[in-house]
Design a protein around this motif. Structure first.
Motif, PDB file in Angstrom:
ATOM      1  N   ALA A 118      -2.243 -10.216   1.699  1.00 31.77           N
ATOM      2  CA  ALA A 118      -2.376 -10.248   0.234  1.00 31.77           C
ATOM      3  C   ALA A 118      -3.783  -9.830  -0.192  1.00 31.77           C
ATOM      4  O   ALA A 118      -3.941  -9.050  -1.147  1.00 31.77           O
ATOM      5  N   ASP A 119      -4.796 -10.332   0.523  1.00 36.76           N
ATOM      6  CA  ASP A 119      -6.181  -9.938   0.217  1.00 36.76           C
ATOM      7  C   ASP A 119      -6.381  -8.442   0.426  1.00 36.76           C
ATOM      8  O   ASP A 119      -7.036  -7.771  -0.383  1.00 36.76           O
ATOM      9  N   ALA A 120      -5.824  -7.918   1.506  1.00 32.90           N
ATOM     10  CA  ALA A 120      -5.986  -6.495   1.811  1.00 32.90           C
ATOM     11  C   ALA A 120      -5.308  -5.619   0.757  1.00 32.90           C
ATOM     12  O   ALA A 120      -5.862  -4.596   0.338  1.00 32.90           O
ATOM     13  N   VAL A 121      -4.120  -6.023   0.336  1.00 30.09           N
ATOM     14  CA  VAL A 121      -3.408  -5.256  -0.697  1.00 30.09           C
ATOM     15  C   VAL A 121      -4.227  -5.255  -1.988  1.00 30.09           C
ATOM     16  O   VAL A 121      -4.453  -4.200  -2.600  1.00 30.09           O
ATOM     17  N   GLN A 122      -4.708  -6.422  -2.381  1.00 27.94           N
ATOM     18  CA  GLN A 122      -5.509  -6.513  -3.602  1.00 27.94           C
ATOM     19  C   GLN A 122      -6.785  -5.677  -3.475  1.00 27.94           C
ATOM     20  O   GLN A 122      -7.113  -4.900  -4.379  1.00 27.94           O
ATOM     21  N   ASP A 123      -7.487  -5.819  -2.358  1.00 29.29           N
ATOM     22  CA  ASP A 123      -8.727  -5.060  -2.156  1.00 29.29           C
ATOM     23  C   ASP A 123      -8.468  -3.555  -2.137  1.00 29.29           C
ATOM     24  O   ASP A 123      -9.292  -2.767  -2.610  1.00 29.29           O
ATOM     25  N   THR A 124      -7.315  -3.158  -1.589  1.00 29.55           N
ATOM     26  CA  THR A 124      -6.963  -1.734  -1.565  1.00 29.55           C
ATOM     27  C   THR A 124      -6.844  -1.188  -2.975  1.00 29.55           C
ATOM     28  O   THR A 124      -7.408  -0.129  -3.301  1.00 29.55           O
ATOM     29  N   PHE A 125      -6.148  -1.908  -3.840  1.00 27.59           N
ATOM     30  CA  PHE A 125      -5.956  -1.415  -5.200  1.00 27.59           C
ATOM     31  C   PHE A 125      -7.236  -1.504  -6.031  1.00 27.59           C
ATOM     32  O   PHE A 125      -7.489  -0.630  -6.873  1.00 27.59           O
ATOM     33  N   VAL A 126      -8.053  -2.513  -5.772  1.00 28.56           N
ATOM     34  CA  VAL A 126      -9.348  -2.589  -6.462  1.00 28.56           C
ATOM     35  C   VAL A 126     -10.205  -1.401  -6.053  1.00 28.56           C
ATOM     36  O   VAL A 126     -10.801  -0.721  -6.901  1.00 28.56           O
ATOM     37  N   GLN A 127     -10.251  -1.133  -4.746  1.00 31.04           N
ATOM     38  CA  GLN A 127     -11.048   0.002  -4.272  1.00 31.04           C
ATOM     39  C   GLN A 127     -10.499   1.325  -4.793  1.00 31.04           C
ATOM     40  O   GLN A 127     -11.248   2.213  -5.193  1.00 31.04           O
ATOM     41  N   ALA A 128      -9.166   1.462  -4.825  1.00 29.02           N
ATOM     42  CA  ALA A 128      -8.556   2.686  -5.344  1.00 29.02           C
ATOM     43  C   ALA A 128      -8.883   2.872  -6.825  1.00 29.02           C
ATOM     44  O   ALA A 128      -9.216   3.973  -7.268  1.00 29.02           O
ATOM     45  N   ALA A 129      -8.811   1.796  -7.589  1.00 27.00           N
ATOM     46  CA  ALA A 129      -9.086   1.888  -9.025  1.00 27.00           C
ATOM     47  C   ALA A 129     -10.545   2.239  -9.288  1.00 27.00           C
ATOM     48  O   ALA A 129     -10.839   3.053 -10.171  1.00 27.00           O
ATOM     49  N   THR A 130     -11.448   1.640  -8.521  1.00 31.32           N
ATOM     50  CA  THR A 130     -12.874   1.889  -8.768  1.00 31.32           C
ATOM     51  C   THR A 130     -13.339   3.235  -8.225  1.00 31.32           C
ATOM     52  O   THR A 130     -14.377   3.730  -8.646  1.00 31.32           O
ATOM     53  N   SER A 131     -12.584   3.813  -7.306  1.00 29.76           N
ATOM     54  CA  SER A 131     -13.009   5.106  -6.760  1.00 29.76           C
ATOM     55  C   SER A 131     -12.038   6.228  -7.106  1.00 29.76           C
ATOM     56  O   SER A 131     -12.084   7.298  -6.504  1.00 29.76           O
ATOM     57  N   PHE A 132     -11.176   5.995  -8.080  1.00 34.40           N
ATOM     58  CA  PHE A 132     -10.162   6.986  -8.436  1.00 34.40           C
ATOM     59  C   PHE A 132     -10.771   8.322  -8.847  1.00 34.40           C
ATOM     60  O   PHE A 132     -10.179   9.372  -8.620  1.00 34.40           O
ATOM     61  N   GLY A 133     -11.952   8.293  -9.409  1.00 34.48           N
ATOM     62  CA  GLY A 133     -12.617   9.542  -9.821  1.00 34.48           C
ATOM     63  C   GLY A 133     -12.921  10.460  -8.652  1.00 34.48           C
ATOM     64  O   GLY A 133     -13.082  11.668  -8.824  1.00 34.48           O
ATOM     65  N   ARG A 134     -12.973   9.909  -7.453  1.00 38.38           N
ATOM     66  CA  ARG A 134     -13.254  10.731  -6.257  1.00 38.38           C
ATOM     67  C   ARG A 134     -11.986  11.248  -5.588  1.00 38.38           C
ATOM     68  O   ARG A 134     -12.058  12.042  -4.655  1.00 38.38           O
ATOM     69  N   PHE A 135     -10.819  10.780  -6.046  1.00 37.38           N
ATOM     70  CA  PHE A 135      -9.563  11.248  -5.469  1.00 37.38           C
ATOM     71  C   PHE A 135      -9.335  12.702  -5.842  1.00 37.38           C
ATOM     72  O   PHE A 135      -9.523  13.103  -6.990  1.00 37.38           O
ATOM     73  N   ARG A 136      -8.935  13.501  -4.867  1.00 36.92           N
ATOM     74  CA  ARG A 136      -8.632  14.916  -5.103  1.00 36.92           C
ATOM     75  C   ARG A 136      -7.173  15.174  -4.734  1.00 36.92           C
ATOM     76  O   ARG A 136      -6.787  14.987  -3.576  1.00 36.92           O
ATOM     77  N   HIS A 137      -6.402  15.579  -5.734  1.00 37.51           N
ATOM     78  CA  HIS A 137      -4.997  15.880  -5.506  1.00 37.51           C
ATOM     79  C   HIS A 137      -4.892  17.138  -4.656  1.00 37.51           C
ATOM     80  O   HIS A 137      -5.436  18.174  -4.984  1.00 37.51           O
ATOM     81  N   ARG A 138      -4.172  17.004  -3.535  1.00 39.49           N
ATOM     82  CA  ARG A 138      -4.013  18.151  -2.622  1.00 39.49           C
ATOM     83  C   ARG A 138      -2.530  18.410  -2.354  1.00 39.49           C
ATOM     84  O   ARG A 138      -2.163  18.817  -1.265  1.00 39.49           O
ATOM     85  N   GLY A 139      -1.731  18.128  -3.322  1.00 40.81           N
ATOM     86  CA  GLY A 139      -0.298  18.355  -3.167  1.00 40.81           C
ATOM     87  C   GLY A 139       0.469  17.059  -3.097  1.00 40.81           C
ATOM     88  O   GLY A 139      -0.093  15.960  -3.121  1.00 40.81           O
ATOM     89  N   GLU A 140       1.785  17.224  -2.996  1.00 37.98           N
ATOM     90  CA  GLU A 140       2.672  16.069  -2.947  1.00 37.98           C
ATOM     91  C   GLU A 140       2.326  15.189  -1.746  1.00 37.98           C
ATOM     92  O   GLU A 140       2.100  15.672  -0.650  1.00 37.98           O
ATOM     93  N   GLY A 141       2.244  13.909  -1.983  1.00 30.33           N
ATOM     94  CA  GLY A 141       1.947  12.970  -0.912  1.00 30.33           C
ATOM     95  C   GLY A 141       0.477  12.673  -0.722  1.00 30.33           C
ATOM     96  O   GLY A 141       0.119  11.768   0.023  1.00 30.33           O
ATOM     97  N   SER A 142      -0.384  13.431  -1.392  1.00 32.73           N
ATOM     98  CA  SER A 142      -1.817  13.217  -1.169  1.00 32.73           C
ATOM     99  C   SER A 142      -2.289  11.870  -1.719  1.00 32.73           C
ATOM    100  O   SER A 142      -3.179  11.244  -1.133  1.00 32.73           O
ATOM    101  N   PHE A 143      -1.685  11.409  -2.809  1.00 34.27           N
ATOM    102  CA  PHE A 143      -2.085  10.120  -3.359  1.00 34.27           C
ATOM    103  C   PHE A 143      -1.707   8.985  -2.407  1.00 34.27           C
ATOM    104  O   PHE A 143      -2.495   8.091  -2.137  1.00 34.27           O
ATOM    105  N   ARG A 144      -0.475   9.040  -1.874  1.00 35.51           N
ATOM    106  CA  ARG A 144      -0.048   8.013  -0.921  1.00 35.51           C
ATOM    107  C   ARG A 144      -0.898   8.060   0.352  1.00 35.51           C
ATOM    108  O   ARG A 144      -1.225   7.017   0.909  1.00 35.51           O
ATOM    109  N   ALA A 145      -1.240   9.240   0.802  1.00 37.13           N
ATOM    110  CA  ALA A 145      -2.090   9.368   1.991  1.00 37.13           C
ATOM    111  C   ALA A 145      -3.466   8.757   1.718  1.00 37.13           C
ATOM    112  O   ALA A 145      -4.049   8.087   2.587  1.00 37.13           O
TER     113      ALA A 145
END
Length: 163
Positions: free
Chosen positions: A25-52
């Protein structure tokens, strides 16, 4: 960004590494917190890139939790691989939930290296760098994890008369 559709996916990844529900549960929460705070660095590289991208964050967070709790301290130097090679049992006869339980029952170090190599396709060099261990130690841990898992599968197949 709506993370709701990805909760089960991230939970599954965290469960591969962590055997304690509170840690998951902690890991899931930390994953989404980290994803939300670093979303600006995410680069879409095609289908599946967000899940990867989410999978990589979940794996990193899970390994960090294992390290923080000292659960990877058994990853010392490389042991000599066991010379008793057994033929690989037919794991396809094992229901996925039982196979998952067997993997979860492996010692933390074995389970972590097995997951990183088999599911995340990391090389032993990459695993060594990630976990702060020698490349040979990673290979040895993987070898021992496979042997132990094969024994567990063989025992399961004998118990259930699937052999």
């Amino acid at each position: 960004m709506d993370f709701e559709p990805h909760i089960a996916f991230v939970t599954t990844i965290c469960r591969r590494y962590l055997d304690n529900n509170d840690d998951v549960a902690d890991a899931v929460q930390d994953t989404f917190v980290q994803a939300a705070t670093s979303f600006g660095r995410f680069r879409h590289r095609g289908e599946g890139s967000f899940r990867a991208w989410l999978a990589k964050i979940a794996m990193t967070v899970s390994v960090r939790i294992l390290r923080k709790k000292g659960r990877l301290s058994n990853l010392g130097s490389a042991d000599e691989p066991s010379s008793s090679e057994e033929s690989a049992p037919d794991y396809m006869k094992v229901p996925p939930e039982d196979l998952h339980t067997m993997i979860q029952s492996l010692p933390d170090g074995y389970r972590t290296v097995l997951n990183l190599h088999a599911f995340e396709n990391k090389t032993h060099k990459e695993i060594g760098k990630l976990l702060g261990i020698d490349e040979g130690t990673s290979a040895s841990q993987y070898h021992h994890a496979k042997l132990l898992l094969a024994r567990k599968i063989t025992e399961y197949l004998r118990r259930t008369n699937y052999e």
